[in-house]
Write a protein that holds these residues in place. Structure first.
Motif, PDB file in Angstrom:
ATOM      1  N   SER A   9      11.005   1.093  -6.604  1.00  0.00           N
ATOM      2  CA  SER A   9      11.658   2.317  -6.022  1.00  0.00           C
ATOM      3  C   SER A   9      11.388   2.516  -4.540  1.00  0.00           C
ATOM      4  O   SER A   9      10.289   2.107  -3.794  1.00  0.00           O
ATOM      5  CB  SER A   9      11.236   3.429  -6.787  1.00  0.00           C
ATOM      6  OG  SER A   9       9.634   3.677  -6.561  1.00  0.00           O
ATOM      7  N   GLU A  33      10.368   5.264  -3.318  1.00  0.00           N
ATOM      8  CA  GLU A  33       9.000   5.994  -3.044  1.00  0.00           C
ATOM      9  C   GLU A  33       7.895   5.064  -3.442  1.00  0.00           C
ATOM     10  O   GLU A  33       6.895   5.374  -2.335  1.00  0.00           O
ATOM     11  CB  GLU A  33       8.993   6.946  -4.412  1.00  0.00           C
ATOM     12  CG  GLU A  33       8.457   8.384  -4.286  1.00  0.00           C
ATOM     13  CD  GLU A  33       8.906   9.314  -3.209  1.00  0.00           C
ATOM     14  OE1 GLU A  33      10.151   9.232  -3.154  1.00  0.00           O
ATOM     15  OE2 GLU A  33       8.184   9.910  -2.490  1.00  0.00           O
ATOM     16  N   LEU A  34       7.725   4.176  -4.103  1.00  0.00           N
ATOM     17  CA  LEU A  34       6.818   3.134  -4.019  1.00  0.00           C
ATOM     18  C   LEU A  34       6.786   2.383  -2.989  1.00  0.00           C
ATOM     19  O   LEU A  34       5.645   1.912  -2.527  1.00  0.00           O
ATOM     20  CB  LEU A  34       6.725   2.383  -5.319  1.00  0.00           C
ATOM     21  CG  LEU A  34       5.583   1.589  -5.683  1.00  0.00           C
ATOM     22  CD1 LEU A  34       4.367   2.145  -5.923  1.00  0.00           C
ATOM     23  CD2 LEU A  34       5.925   0.676  -6.985  1.00  0.00           C
ATOM     24  N   LYS A  88       4.788   4.005  -0.221  1.00  0.00           N
ATOM     25  CA  LYS A  88       3.548   4.112  -0.570  1.00  0.00           C
ATOM     26  C   LYS A  88       3.027   2.777  -0.200  1.00  0.00           C
ATOM     27  O   LYS A  88       1.765   2.488   0.470  1.00  0.00           O
ATOM     28  CB  LYS A  88       3.203   4.377  -2.050  1.00  0.00           C
ATOM     29  CG  LYS A  88       1.849   4.580  -2.458  1.00  0.00           C
ATOM     30  CD  LYS A  88       1.661   5.927  -2.468  1.00  0.00           C
ATOM     31  CE  LYS A  88       0.292   6.377  -3.114  1.00  0.00           C
ATOM     32  NZ  LYS A  88      -0.101   7.691  -2.742  1.00  0.00           N
ATOM     33  N   TYR A  89       3.453   1.871  -0.455  1.00  0.00           N
ATOM     34  CA  TYR A  89       3.140   0.291  -0.183  1.00  0.00           C
ATOM     35  C   TYR A  89       3.021   0.326   1.249  1.00  0.00           C
ATOM     36  O   TYR A  89       2.033  -0.469   1.903  1.00  0.00           O
ATOM     37  CB  TYR A  89       3.934  -0.773  -0.837  1.00  0.00           C
ATOM     38  CG  TYR A  89       3.872  -1.130  -2.160  1.00  0.00           C
ATOM     39  CD1 TYR A  89       2.939  -0.374  -2.994  1.00  0.00           C
ATOM     40  CD2 TYR A  89       4.466  -2.132  -2.823  1.00  0.00           C
ATOM     41  CE1 TYR A  89       2.719  -0.645  -4.489  1.00  0.00           C
ATOM     42  CE2 TYR A  89       4.032  -2.516  -4.072  1.00  0.00           C
ATOM     43  CZ  TYR A  89       3.457  -1.721  -4.711  1.00  0.00           C
ATOM     44  OH  TYR A  89       3.115  -1.880  -6.154  1.00  0.00           O
ATOM     45  N   GLY A 106       5.834  -6.638 -10.209  1.00  0.00           N
ATOM     46  CA  GLY A 106       4.501  -5.980 -10.358  1.00  0.00           C
ATOM     47  C   GLY A 106       4.371  -4.535 -10.470  1.00  0.00           C
ATOM     48  O   GLY A 106       3.303  -4.009 -10.349  1.00  0.00           O
ATOM     49  N   LEU A 107       5.553  -4.187 -11.432  1.00  0.00           N
ATOM     50  CA  LEU A 107       5.594  -2.812 -11.637  1.00  0.00           C
ATOM     51  C   LEU A 107       4.790  -2.438 -12.949  1.00  0.00           C
ATOM     52  O   LEU A 107       4.836  -2.941 -13.878  1.00  0.00           O
ATOM     53  CB  LEU A 107       6.961  -2.235 -11.852  1.00  0.00           C
ATOM     54  CG  LEU A 107       7.792  -2.443 -10.690  1.00  0.00           C
ATOM     55  CD1 LEU A 107       9.315  -2.124 -10.955  1.00  0.00           C
ATOM     56  CD2 LEU A 107       7.410  -1.152  -9.652  1.00  0.00           C
ATOM     57  N   GLU A 108       4.136  -1.019 -12.906  1.00  0.00           N
ATOM     58  CA  GLU A 108       3.627  -0.449 -14.138  1.00  0.00           C
ATOM     59  C   GLU A 108       4.651   0.587 -14.654  1.00  0.00           C
ATOM     60  O   GLU A 108       5.398   0.880 -14.025  1.00  0.00           O
ATOM     61  CB  GLU A 108       2.168   0.047 -13.752  1.00  0.00           C
ATOM     62  CG  GLU A 108       1.120  -0.807 -13.302  1.00  0.00           C
ATOM     63  CD  GLU A 108       0.792  -1.857 -14.418  1.00  0.00           C
ATOM     64  OE1 GLU A 108       0.852  -1.370 -15.724  1.00  0.00           O
ATOM     65  OE2 GLU A 108       0.189  -2.735 -14.231  1.00  0.00           O
ATOM     66  N   VAL A 131      10.800   2.701 -13.187  1.00  0.00           N
ATOM     67  CA  VAL A 131      11.526   3.105 -12.270  1.00  0.00           C
ATOM     68  C   VAL A 131      11.904   2.192 -11.284  1.00  0.00           C
ATOM     69  O   VAL A 131      10.738   1.463 -10.783  1.00  0.00           O
ATOM     70  CB  VAL A 131      11.011   4.485 -11.735  1.00  0.00           C
ATOM     71  CG1 VAL A 131       9.752   4.299 -10.715  1.00  0.00           C
ATOM     72  CG2 VAL A 131      11.951   5.209 -10.689  1.00  0.00           C
ATOM     73  N   ILE A 169       8.478  11.496 -11.637  1.00  0.00           N
ATOM     74  CA  ILE A 169       8.113  10.483 -11.037  1.00  0.00           C
ATOM     75  C   ILE A 169       7.704  10.237  -9.527  1.00  0.00           C
ATOM     76  O   ILE A 169       6.685   9.822  -9.384  1.00  0.00           O
ATOM     77  CB  ILE A 169       9.509   9.364 -11.286  1.00  0.00           C
ATOM     78  CG1 ILE A 169       9.558   9.424 -12.990  1.00  0.00           C
ATOM     79  CG2 ILE A 169       9.234   8.160 -10.510  1.00  0.00           C
ATOM     80  CD1 ILE A 169      10.824   8.738 -13.206  1.00  0.00           C
ATOM     81  N   ILE A 180       4.172   8.841  -8.444  1.00  0.00           N
ATOM     82  CA  ILE A 180       3.838   7.766  -7.505  1.00  0.00           C
ATOM     83  C   ILE A 180       3.314   8.089  -6.256  1.00  0.00           C
ATOM     84  O   ILE A 180       2.337   7.449  -5.890  1.00  0.00           O
ATOM     85  CB  ILE A 180       5.430   7.212  -6.966  1.00  0.00           C
ATOM     86  CG1 ILE A 180       6.015   6.387  -8.362  1.00  0.00           C
ATOM     87  CG2 ILE A 180       5.597   5.953  -6.104  1.00  0.00           C
ATOM     88  CD1 ILE A 180       7.517   6.119  -8.061  1.00  0.00           C
ATOM     89  N   ASN A 208       1.271   2.795  -8.012  1.00  0.00           N
ATOM     90  CA  ASN A 208       1.781   1.824  -9.063  1.00  0.00           C
ATOM     91  C   ASN A 208       0.799   1.731 -10.314  1.00  0.00           C
ATOM     92  O   ASN A 208       0.680   0.657 -10.726  1.00  0.00           O
ATOM     93  CB  ASN A 208       1.964   0.249  -8.399  1.00  0.00           C
ATOM     94  CG  ASN A 208       2.741  -0.566  -9.327  1.00  0.00           C
ATOM     95  OD1 ASN A 208       3.669  -0.037 -10.270  1.00  0.00           O
ATOM     96  ND2 ASN A 208       2.444  -1.782  -9.306  1.00  0.00           N
ATOM     97  N   ASP A 209       0.319   2.739 -10.604  1.00  0.00           N
ATOM     98  CA  ASP A 209      -0.829   2.716 -11.830  1.00  0.00           C
ATOM     99  C   ASP A 209       0.048   3.359 -12.931  1.00  0.00           C
ATOM    100  O   ASP A 209       1.050   4.453 -12.470  1.00  0.00           O
ATOM    101  CB  ASP A 209      -1.793   3.791 -11.697  1.00  0.00           C
ATOM    102  CG  ASP A 209      -3.113   2.930 -11.434  1.00  0.00           C
ATOM    103  OD1 ASP A 209      -3.083   1.945 -11.231  1.00  0.00           O
ATOM    104  OD2 ASP A 209      -4.221   3.647 -11.412  1.00  0.00           O
ATOM    105  N   PRO A 210       0.047   2.970 -14.080  1.00  0.00           N
ATOM    106  CA  PRO A 210       0.600   3.604 -15.223  1.00  0.00           C
ATOM    107  C   PRO A 210       0.484   5.128 -15.487  1.00  0.00           C
ATOM    108  O   PRO A 210      -0.673   5.558 -15.194  1.00  0.00           O
ATOM    109  CB  PRO A 210       0.397   2.957 -16.494  1.00  0.00           C
ATOM    110  CG  PRO A 210      -0.578   1.698 -16.106  1.00  0.00           C
ATOM    111  CD  PRO A 210      -0.980   1.924 -14.640  1.00  0.00           C
TER     112      PRO A 210
END
Lengths: 144, 83
Positions: free
Chosen positions: A25, A27-28, A31-32, A67-69, A90, B48, B52, B57-59
């Motif tokens: 996503s 958003e992620l 973050k990355y 690599g998603l949770e 997501v 969501i 995030i 990326n943790d559950p």
């Protein structure tokens, strides 16, 4: 409104199939970038537009490859099973050349046969237009 | 890596607090991480995004607060569910 129109002589056999990219996503991704983490390369998959699916699904190995949770766990009903538990992820689905992008929740399932790796369900269709012209072997899909 | 116990703790917390959540926020979305109910949101994507932002990326669990969980239905026989 970005849209795509395909004509295929095999549309009755194969169904309305789109080749789409899946990535983490936005958003992620942000973050990355902040954390200087490597962003996984998008995965290209064959997706079937399926008006019989109440929501979008993705083959289980695709979110794992990215690599998603999970962000959820739900129960699904299929013709052969009831209350089967599945994880939700997501993800961002996009078609770069056509400018189509959808970011939302995908349910991870085992998809067998026909080389299909994702189902585009009614939650996504809710945000667009899908026209299937059988006698012309053609379909059009637009997304807001 | 995801396994069958992933999100079990969060689902347990949801079930333990379900009556209170329904009373206070029926139809909204709850964000739960571990044993903590982080917050309640109007939309799934809002929950969501915060999840995030806080956990990367943790559950974590984002769940619609409702009396009876709405199930997803699929008419296609492409989906194989192991028995």
């Amino acid at each position: 409104m970005p849209s795509v129109t395909y004509t295929s002589p095999n549309i009755q056999i194969e169904g309305p199939i789109l080749e789409v990219h899946f990535s983490i996503s936005s958003e992620l991704e942000k973050k990355y970038i902040e954390e200087s983490k490597q962003i996984p390369v998008p995965i290209v998959v064959k997706s079937l537009i399926d008006t019989g699916a109440s929501s979008c699904t993705i083959r289980e190995d695709i979110p794992k490859k990215l690599g998603l949770e999970p962000i959820g766990k739900i129960k699904i009903n299929t013709p052969s099973t009831k209350d089967h538990e599945c994880f939700q992820y997501v993800m961002r689905m996009f078609m770069p050349l056509q400018g189509l992008t959808y970011e939302g929740v995908f349910t991870a399932v085992s998809l067998e046969g026909q080389d299909i790796e994702a189902l585009i369900g009614r939650d996504l269709l809710q945000q667009g237009i899908f026209i299937y012209i059988g006698y012309m072997n053609q379909f059009t899909f637009s997304l807001m | 890596m995801v396994n069958k116990n992933t999100l079990s703790e969060e689902l347990k917390i949801y079930e333990e607090n379900k009556a209170k959540l329904i009373k206070e926020a029926n139809g909204k979305f709850v964000l739960i991480k571990g044993k903590e109910i982080v917050n309640i949101f109007d939309t799934q994507m809002d929950a969501i995004k915060v999840g995030i932002d806080k956990f990367g990326n943790d559950p974590f669990l984002v769940k619609k607060i409702e009396e009876v969980d709405q199930k997803q239905n699929f008419t296609s026989n492409l989906i194989i569910c192991p028995q």
